[in-house]
Design an enzyme around this catalytic site. Sequence first.
Site, PDB file in Angstrom:
ATOM      1  N   GLY A 329      -5.659   7.535  13.978  1.00 60.76           N
ATOM      2  CA  GLY A 329      -4.234   7.001  14.224  1.00 60.76           C
ATOM      3  C   GLY A 329      -3.796   5.949  13.938  1.00 60.76           C
ATOM      4  CB  SER A 330      -1.899   3.952  16.746  1.00 59.75           C
ATOM      5  OG  SER A 330      -0.912   4.646  16.959  1.00 59.75           O
ATOM      6  CB  THR A 331      -8.027   2.620  15.435  1.00 61.25           C
ATOM      7  OG1 THR A 331      -7.984   4.181  14.222  1.00 61.25           O
ATOM      8  CG2 THR A 331      -8.197   3.576  16.552  1.00 61.25           C
ATOM      9  CG  PHE A 332      -5.281   3.843   9.328  1.00 59.66           C
ATOM     10  CD1 PHE A 332      -6.371   3.378   9.095  1.00 59.66           C
ATOM     11  CD2 PHE A 332      -3.701   3.785   8.529  1.00 59.66           C
ATOM     12  CE1 PHE A 332      -6.177   3.607   7.260  1.00 59.66           C
ATOM     13  CE2 PHE A 332      -3.906   3.762   6.988  1.00 59.66           C
ATOM     14  CZ  PHE A 332      -5.603   4.247   6.651  1.00 59.66           C
TER      15      PHE A 332
END
Lengths: 638, 370
Positions: A329-332
């Site tokens: 998810g957005s931790t990428f």
Amino acid sequence: MMGTAELRNSERELAQFQLRIGVAGVAMLAAFCVLLARFFFLQVMQHDHYRSKAEDNRISIVPIAPNRGLILDRNGVILARNYSGYTLEIFPRRVKSVERTIDELSELIEITPRDRARFKRLTVEARNPESLPIRTRLSDEEVAKFAANRFRYEGVEIKARLFRQYPYGDVGSHVIGYMGRINQADQQRLEEEGVDANYRGSDYIGKSGVEASYERELHGTTGFEQVEIDAAGRGIRTLSRTPAVSGNNVVLTLDMRLQRVAENAFGARRGALVAIEPGTGAVLALVSKPGFDLNLFVDGIDPAVWAELNSSPDRPLNNRAIAGVYPPGSTFKPFMALGALELGKRRYNSTINDPGYFIFGDRRFRDSKPGGHGVVDLHKSIVVSSDTYYYMLANDMGIDAIAGFMKQLGLGSPTGIDLQGEATGVLPSPEWKMKRFRRPEQQRWYPGETISIGIGQGYNAYTPIQLAHAMATVAANGSMYRPRIVGHIENPRTRERQSFEPELKGKVPLKREHVEFVKRAMAGVTREGTGARAFAKAEYTSGGKTGTAQVIAMKQNEKYDESKVAERFRDHSLYISFAPLDNPIIAMLVIVENGGFGARAAAPISRTVLDYYLVGKMPPGLEDPTPEDEFDDGTESD
Amino acid sequence: MEAARFPVQRIAVRLVEGIDGTLMVIIAALTLLGFAALFSASYETPGRVVSQLMHLSLALMAMWVTAQIPPQTLMRFALPAYVVGIVLLVGVALFGDVVNGARRWLHVGVTRFQPSEMMKLALPLMLAWYFHRRESSLSLRDFAFAAVLLIIPFGLIVRQPDLGTAALVGAAGFYVIFFAGISWRLLGGVAALFLIALFPLWGLLHDYQRKRVLTLLDPTSDPLGAGYHIIQSTIAVGSGGIPGKGWLNGTQAHLEFIPERHTDFIFAVYSEEFGLIGNIVLLVLYGLLIGRGLVIAANAATLFVRLMAGSVTLMFFTYAFVNMGMVSGILPVVGVPLPFLSYGGTALLTLFIGVGILMSVQRHRKLVQT
């Protein structure tokens, strides 16, 4: 003419064949003569020698199982130890009917159906079924009772055996690991490693976690006792004794108090947490929830419990932290931002306009915020988590550049942690797709697929430890240390230590300035962005990034409504973090399965853990970190 | 009214038709000795004797059926049996079950079996058929092709890894090539090459296999591990003396010093209890079996049956020699059963089918002589 030639030919052939039959006959006769000579040598010439050897075989060699080494945390807290308990054992060969013996025993000592079921399983599975326990952990009273009635029970004896005990039960269960009976596959492996003789007296072996990956250190060296036996194989007296050598203690890098705080913060939710020390690779906490009570396994797990653990939809035996793969998810996004800077695809101040969607071809990629974030630069893209920004960025970078950069950070490759069963995950690339799929139309990489890669969706799938490892690498400005769960190994008698130095796997060439920029943006998340509420009034600085990973794919323009989606299909909640901002001492990934938004479930857990680790704030209810000592410790005196 | 008179006599005649009396007597004696030893070895697992009896009845039926099949019909099975065997071996390599670390078993419906066992007969069948077809114009090329036919299953079985079975299958194939008339000079050359090939082969062996070979040279080097088998079985044989300790009186067997005492090491139990005299009886019985087999081979009419009979006979010898050599400590420990004595259904089936082939060859020798 032809006929006679052929006949003559076949006659010659027959003669040749018969000659060979004769040769073979003579050769075989000679071989049998060799055997006969050997028999004569053994049975006539050397007969006396072997007869006395067979007599000596009345002397049996009885293995003495060594004490298994302890498992301790970095502060010396005992996580696995041994206690000696009395077991009631039946020698199946010396009793007429096992069933009847058990019935008779149950008149004296309580034997539950569970004990019977387990005994039955043991008779099938046990490797050396000389004697098998019908009851374990006898009370002193039961021991006395049996001793007084011993004469009534031929072929039944009380034995003292060492059992493993785990003071914390299910805390850290995946790291510590469980023990199980040595099965055929284990036996074969021991034989191939040439250590099977050392296991002659052992019934159990480490099956998972540190118990398995440090089995060699923990097990110790088996001793031997020469015992004179009578014709029925019963021991009469001991002639000589070579003592066993205890296994080494294994000291983890794990901080059990931190681990407890972390597991407690999860409550009943499923998920994983990995905390790594950036400058060394030391694993500080490694959580996989739900766990399971390790003590269930120590004297042969009840088949019903085992079946339940195996078939539970929550998969408690699965170590999610190293074997679970999830879209990041957005931790990428912080890694994407760093890649964009490194590859010169973005500058600090370059902005885009985020209308709330990105159109590629005839497809419309939605932003999680309807209407978009307006004007967004790189810093803001992380703070507010703009999807549109990263759709565009992914499109500009292209899949090869993204995959190339993420591979450097270790995503999509096992980190090499000293635990078994680490998953590889998926680092999407055209090459990966080519290998993964069969049909040509599936093998092709479509440019549209690159777009959702940018926000950590699509084919992206990494283990929690890979993400924590990547975060630690960035936090350490590119120095990549192999994650380690074991800090050192200690000889329990001499206290001699064998330490594992931090192992630098490599150095990712990152520009310091770029790393600082991303770190500052992540700090912005905790101050004014998606993590601000979770980190309000924190007494330290930290950087973080929330993530929400889709479990089911949403149709274009369809709106995600949490209340309408079944629990199992709710989004996973993630939070990736490091702290403090300058010279970080911890890098961490938290994932809560089906926890919804990253800010809601994973970020508060991260806050609790960082609060404890950085400023020692203990959540209520966990004040006493050491459980009661209930058992004698069989190895401490050794 | 007619049906009331049950044709007992006719059925009896039909049953013994095609059964070679000499062979039958010899294997009956061997089987009896086998049950005596098995009974002694199974004092705590009596179920083994019963299940071996069931294996035996199945094997006898298979032998009888095989003895009825004329060699010409047998020939037709050669190519399909070989091809199916190879396909199954490849299947094992790809989807086989791992038991004790080796991939040998294949699931077929409810049961599973070892395709390598089938190759022990399928390979010689194939080679005999091939040589038979090329009989009139045998050349060096045929021998080279035969070698290829041999090496394919051999290699697949070595890879499982199962050195014992691979050696037996290789030997079965080699015997056919030998009897087909490969020139002595070529044979010598191949033997020399093989010896040279042993050196790199050593490097390919698994650690535990190397250990087995090394401990053979010096069993005392690992008395608790790999050398244990050889030391204990040698003691069993040696302590038997000339007359033996008497049936059911073997201490080595009954105090459980002999591993695998039902299967590969049953000879240790036998030899301890029946002594040198028993061993000589066994050697004589095997000698008679082999002699009878060689006579049948020598009198056989076509090349195909000659090769089959010769190869099967030498297989009996190989099993017996390798097993007794291993138990008495002059050959390495490989998983080879003692023919007609070791416990185990698959091996018994193969052996009795082999006997059936010999019987068929003997019975049909005149029919094909035209």
